[in-house]
Design a protein around this motif. Structure first.
Motif, PDB file in Angstrom:
ATOM      1  N   CYS A   1       0.856  -1.184   0.000  1.00 20.51           N
ATOM      2  CA  CYS A   1       0.000   0.000   0.000  1.00 20.51           C
ATOM      3  C   CYS A   1       0.889   1.231   0.000  1.00 20.51           C
ATOM      4  O   CYS A   1       2.007   1.196   0.525  1.00 20.51           O
TER       5      CYS A   1
ATOM      6  N   TYR B   1      -4.102   2.408  12.158  1.00 18.91           N
ATOM      7  CA  TYR B   1      -4.872   1.295  12.730  1.00 18.91           C
ATOM      8  C   TYR B   1      -4.755   0.041  11.877  1.00 18.91           C
ATOM      9  O   TYR B   1      -5.280  -1.010  12.227  1.00 18.91           O
ATOM     10  N   CYS B   2      -4.112   0.165  10.697  1.00 14.77           N
ATOM     11  CA  CYS B   2      -4.072  -0.949   9.745  1.00 14.77           C
ATOM     12  C   CYS B   2      -2.694  -1.591   9.673  1.00 14.77           C
ATOM     13  O   CYS B   2      -2.573  -2.810   9.686  1.00 14.77           O
TER      14      CYS B   2
ATOM     15  N   GLY C   1      -6.981  -4.716  -1.037  1.00 15.11           N
ATOM     16  CA  GLY C   1      -5.555  -4.935  -0.818  1.00 15.11           C
ATOM     17  C   GLY C   1      -5.241  -4.822   0.669  1.00 15.11           C
ATOM     18  O   GLY C   1      -6.149  -4.986   1.495  1.00 15.11           O
TER      19      GLY C   1
ATOM     20  N   GLU D   1      -3.315  -1.762  -1.347  1.00 17.60           N
ATOM     21  CA  GLU D   1      -4.007  -0.831  -2.233  1.00 17.60           C
ATOM     22  C   GLU D   1      -4.066  -1.458  -3.625  1.00 17.60           C
ATOM     23  O   GLU D   1      -3.035  -1.623  -4.278  1.00 17.60           O
TER      24      GLU D   1
ATOM     25  N   THR E   1     -12.295  -1.527  -3.406  1.00 22.24           N
ATOM     26  CA  THR E   1     -12.081  -0.663  -2.251  1.00 22.24           C
ATOM     27  C   THR E   1     -10.695  -0.070  -2.409  1.00 22.24           C
ATOM     28  O   THR E   1      -9.722  -0.812  -2.589  1.00 22.24           O
ATOM     29  N   THR E   2     -10.602   1.245  -2.340  1.00 18.99           N
ATOM     30  CA  THR E   2      -9.333   1.901  -2.621  1.00 18.99           C
ATOM     31  C   THR E   2      -9.113   3.058  -1.655  1.00 18.99           C
ATOM     32  O   THR E   2     -10.073   3.595  -1.095  1.00 18.99           O
ATOM     33  N   ASN E   3      -7.846   3.451  -1.509  1.00 21.27           N
ATOM     34  CA  ASN E   3      -7.586   4.655  -0.714  1.00 21.27           C
ATOM     35  C   ASN E   3      -7.701   5.911  -1.574  1.00 21.27           C
ATOM     36  O   ASN E   3      -7.550   7.018  -1.067  1.00 21.27           O
TER      37      ASN E   3
ATOM     38  N   SER F   1     -11.706   5.006   1.075  1.00 21.44           N
ATOM     39  CA  SER F   1     -11.514   5.173   2.516  1.00 21.44           C
ATOM     40  C   SER F   1     -11.042   6.593   2.830  1.00 21.44           C
ATOM     41  O   SER F   1      -9.980   7.005   2.355  1.00 21.44           O
TER      42      SER F   1
ATOM     43  N   ILE G   1     -17.121   2.458  10.258  1.00 21.99           N
ATOM     44  CA  ILE G   1     -16.667   1.088  10.558  1.00 21.99           C
ATOM     45  C   ILE G   1     -16.018   1.051  11.937  1.00 21.99           C
ATOM     46  O   ILE G   1     -15.191   1.919  12.250  1.00 21.99           O
TER      47      ILE G   1
ATOM     48  N   VAL H   1     -13.337  -0.190  14.538  1.00 26.53           N
ATOM     49  CA  VAL H   1     -11.964  -0.665  14.361  1.00 26.53           C
ATOM     50  C   VAL H   1     -11.887  -2.122  14.830  1.00 26.53           C
ATOM     51  O   VAL H   1     -12.433  -2.497  15.864  1.00 26.53           O
ATOM     52  N   MET H   2     -11.266  -2.959  13.991  1.00 25.74           N
ATOM     53  CA  MET H   2     -11.196  -4.392  14.313  1.00 25.74           C
ATOM     54  C   MET H   2      -9.790  -4.743  14.790  1.00 25.74           C
ATOM     55  O   MET H   2      -8.815  -4.208  14.266  1.00 25.74           O
TER      56      MET H   2
ATOM     57  N   MET I   1      -7.066  -6.396  14.349  1.00 23.36           N
ATOM     58  CA  MET I   1      -6.335  -7.245  13.395  1.00 23.36           C
ATOM     59  C   MET I   1      -4.917  -6.754  13.200  1.00 23.36           C
ATOM     60  O   MET I   1      -4.700  -5.598  12.840  1.00 23.36           O
TER      61      MET I   1
ATOM     62  N   MET J   1      -5.032  -6.375   8.320  1.00 22.13           N
ATOM     63  CA  MET J   1      -6.172  -6.188   7.418  1.00 22.13           C
ATOM     64  C   MET J   1      -5.700  -6.135   5.961  1.00 22.13           C
ATOM     65  O   MET J   1      -6.410  -6.544   5.051  1.00 22.13           O
ATOM     66  N   SER J   2      -4.467  -5.684   5.741  1.00 16.73           N
ATOM     67  CA  SER J   2      -3.975  -5.554   4.361  1.00 16.73           C
ATOM     68  C   SER J   2      -3.765  -6.914   3.688  1.00 16.73           C
ATOM     69  O   SER J   2      -3.619  -6.984   2.474  1.00 16.73           O
TER      70      SER J   2
ATOM     71  N   GLY K   1     -10.133  -6.382   4.241  1.00 15.82           N
ATOM     72  CA  GLY K   1     -11.326  -5.790   4.849  1.00 15.82           C
ATOM     73  C   GLY K   1     -12.622  -6.286   4.208  1.00 15.82           C
ATOM     74  O   GLY K   1     -12.621  -7.115   3.332  1.00 15.82           O
TER      75      GLY K   1
HETATM   76  N1  SAM Z   1      -6.191   0.376   0.428  1.00 17.08           N
HETATM   77  C1  SAM Z   1      -7.611   0.230   0.313  1.00 17.08           C
HETATM   78  C2  SAM Z   1      -8.309   1.220   1.209  1.00 17.08           C
HETATM   79  O1  SAM Z   1      -7.666   2.045   1.829  1.00 17.08           O
HETATM   80  O2  SAM Z   1      -9.526   1.195   1.245  1.00 17.08           O
HETATM   81  C3  SAM Z   1      -8.146  -1.177   0.522  1.00 17.08           C
HETATM   82  C4  SAM Z   1      -7.601  -1.981   1.657  1.00 17.08           C
HETATM   83  S1  SAM Z   1      -7.999  -1.391   3.274  1.00 17.08           S
HETATM   84  C5  SAM Z   1      -7.258  -2.655   4.261  1.00 17.08           C
HETATM   85  C6  SAM Z   1      -9.734  -1.721   3.349  1.00 17.08           C
HETATM   86  C7  SAM Z   1     -10.503  -1.048   4.465  1.00 17.08           C
HETATM   87  O3  SAM Z   1     -10.134  -1.650   5.686  1.00 17.08           O
HETATM   88  C8  SAM Z   1     -10.245   0.442   4.619  1.00 17.08           C
HETATM   89  O4  SAM Z   1     -11.490   1.114   4.649  1.00 17.08           O
HETATM   90  C9  SAM Z   1      -9.557   0.538   5.952  1.00 17.08           C
HETATM   91  O5  SAM Z   1      -9.869   1.749   6.590  1.00 17.08           O
HETATM   92  C10 SAM Z   1     -10.133  -0.648   6.669  1.00 17.08           C
HETATM   93  N2  SAM Z   1      -9.330  -1.129   7.795  1.00 17.08           N
HETATM   94  C11 SAM Z   1      -8.019  -1.395   7.849  1.00 17.08           C
HETATM   95  N3  SAM Z   1      -7.645  -1.853   9.065  1.00 17.08           N
HETATM   96  C12 SAM Z   1      -8.761  -1.888   9.809  1.00 17.08           C
HETATM   97  C13 SAM Z   1      -9.060  -2.283  11.152  1.00 17.08           C
HETATM   98  N4  SAM Z   1      -8.112  -2.734  11.969  1.00 17.08           N
HETATM   99  N5  SAM Z   1     -10.345  -2.183  11.560  1.00 17.08           N
HETATM  100  C14 SAM Z   1     -11.325  -1.738  10.736  1.00 17.08           C
HETATM  101  N6  SAM Z   1     -11.116  -1.357   9.472  1.00 17.08           N
HETATM  102  C15 SAM Z   1      -9.843  -1.425   9.003  1.00 17.08           C
END
Ligand code: SAM
Length: 346
Positions: free
Chosen positions: A33, A39-40, A78, A80, A108-110, A132, A199, A201-202, A204, A341-342, A346
């Motif tokens: 990414c 948090y990810c 991803g 990303e 799903t993208t940043n 996001s 959402i 926060v999970m 992970m 989560m990557s 997600g």
């Molecule tokens: N890079 C892309 C993005 O930013 O959307 C796709 C991958 S990202 C892992 C997918 C989603 O997971 C994003 O909305 C991100 O905010 C969310 N995410 C990542 N870690 C998380 C966590 N620990 N708890 C909840 N949501 C999380």
């Protein structure tokens, strides 16, 4: 590159041991990414060596096998997804399956690469995307994403809208970070015609730090409380709108926009789960919140015909668990699932 989509006779649809039809596959096309959301990911993430990744043709073949098994919705994620080299080849290959078993292809993208790719995504058959955005404050955005620039993401969102893509904004609710900003996000989404999903926060993946950004207990904000607070200022009307994902949606009367809540902790959504998740190495996770997985890369590579792969997919679905066990409390302050989560997107 040729997309391998054999037109075999369709096998029986996938149904798990709890009678849930599996119709939705999320595919993490890369673990890399260009952001490092606090948090990810940890700041010093170690990524997979390129040799371990499935090729894009292999991913297309795997997705084709799931479509033959009755999967109707695919989401690329991803890492990303738009930083994977040549990813648009995969998007176009999968877009070719729309109307031939596949109902929806989305991602799903940043948003960082959307200005470049939005028209091509639309051209390939994508109609809706999730972007996001946790905050509309540029300094806070830089702090949360570590490497991201809000301006670039907003330009990407504008490009997506101009290209005719419907945008849903995803925001992870983070206590003490963006909990003062939901009104602003709701109003901004209403103005621009985007739906918004909050959402929880999970827990992970290890993300570093015992306090502040790295501490799950400190970050966790129950969305049941957020919704009750929002109701003091906004009229939230219940809807039965469904996207095939886990969010429950309300209509914000004042803006006309939809507001979704994904609440794996305060109210888990497992009873309606229709999803499985494929990583970029060909590992299938049957539940976001559990560690059990199935290796699909070995049967995929073992033979050019899909008999072994089909059997491995069916065996995996037969092990799909009833639900996840996410817990956030002081004892489980960090990762209740060690995978980031990557990995699964997600
Ligand atoms: N890079 C892309 C993005 O930013 O959307 C796709 C991958 S990202 C892992 C997918 C989603 O997971 C994003 O909305 C991100 O905010 C969310 N995410 C990542 N870690 C998380 C966590 N620990 N708890 C909840 N949501 C999380």
């Amino acid at each position: 590159m040729n997309a391998p989509f054999p037109l075999d006779s369709a096998p029986a649809p996938l149904v798990d041991p709890y009678a849930r039809p599996i119709t939705y596959l999320r595919v993490s096309v890369t673990d890399r990414c260009d952001f490092r959301c606090v948090y990810c990911m940890a700041e010093d993430m170690h990524f997979l060596p390129k040799a371990e990744l499935l090729t894009l043709e292999e991913m297309a073949r795997l997705c084709g096998a799931f479509i033959r098994h009755g999967v109707r919705k695919l989401r690329l994620t991803g890492g990303e997804p738009l930083v994977r080299r040549n990813v648009m080849w995969l998007v176009r290959a999968l877009g070719g399956q729309l109307g031939r078993g596949l109902d929806e292809l989305t991602l799903t993208t940043n948003g960082s690469q959307l200005a470049k790719y939005a028209p091509e995504l639309r051209d390939a058959g994508v109609r809706r995307i999730n972007v996001s955005v946790d905050t509309l404050d540029p300094a806070k955005f830089a702090a949360i994403t570590r490497w991201g620039r809000l301006e670039q993401v907003l330009a990407g969102i504008d490009a997506a809208k101009a290209a005719g893509l419907k945008v849903k904004i995803n925001a992870v609710a983070l206590k003490g970070v963006n909990d003062g900003e939901f009104d602003r996000l709701i109003a901004w989404c209403g103005e621009h015609g985007h739906d918004l999903t909050l959402i929880e926060v999970m827990p992970m993946g290890e993300i570093g730090g015992e306090a502040g950004a790295g501490d799950r207990v400190a970050q966790y904000l129950p969305l049941s409380m957020v919704r009750a607070d929002l109701r003091k200022r906004w009229t939230l009307e219940e809807t039965d709108y469904k996207t095939g994902g886990p969010a429950r949606y309300w209509r914000v009367k004042e803006t006309g926009g939809r507001l979704g809540f994904i609440t794996p902790l305060t109210h888990n959504f497992c009873e309606l789960c229709n999803r499985v998740r494929l990583t970029c190495t060909g590992t299938l996770y049957m539940c976001l919140g559990q560690e059990d997985s199935a290796d699909l890369r070995t049967p995929l590579r073992a033979s050019p015909d899909d008999a072994g792969l089909d059997a491995a997919i069916r065996a995996a679905i037969a092990r799909k668990p009833k639900g996840h066990d996410f817990v956030i409390d002081r004892r489980h302050g960090t990762a209740s699932v060690p995978r980031h989560m990557s990995v699964t997107g997600g």
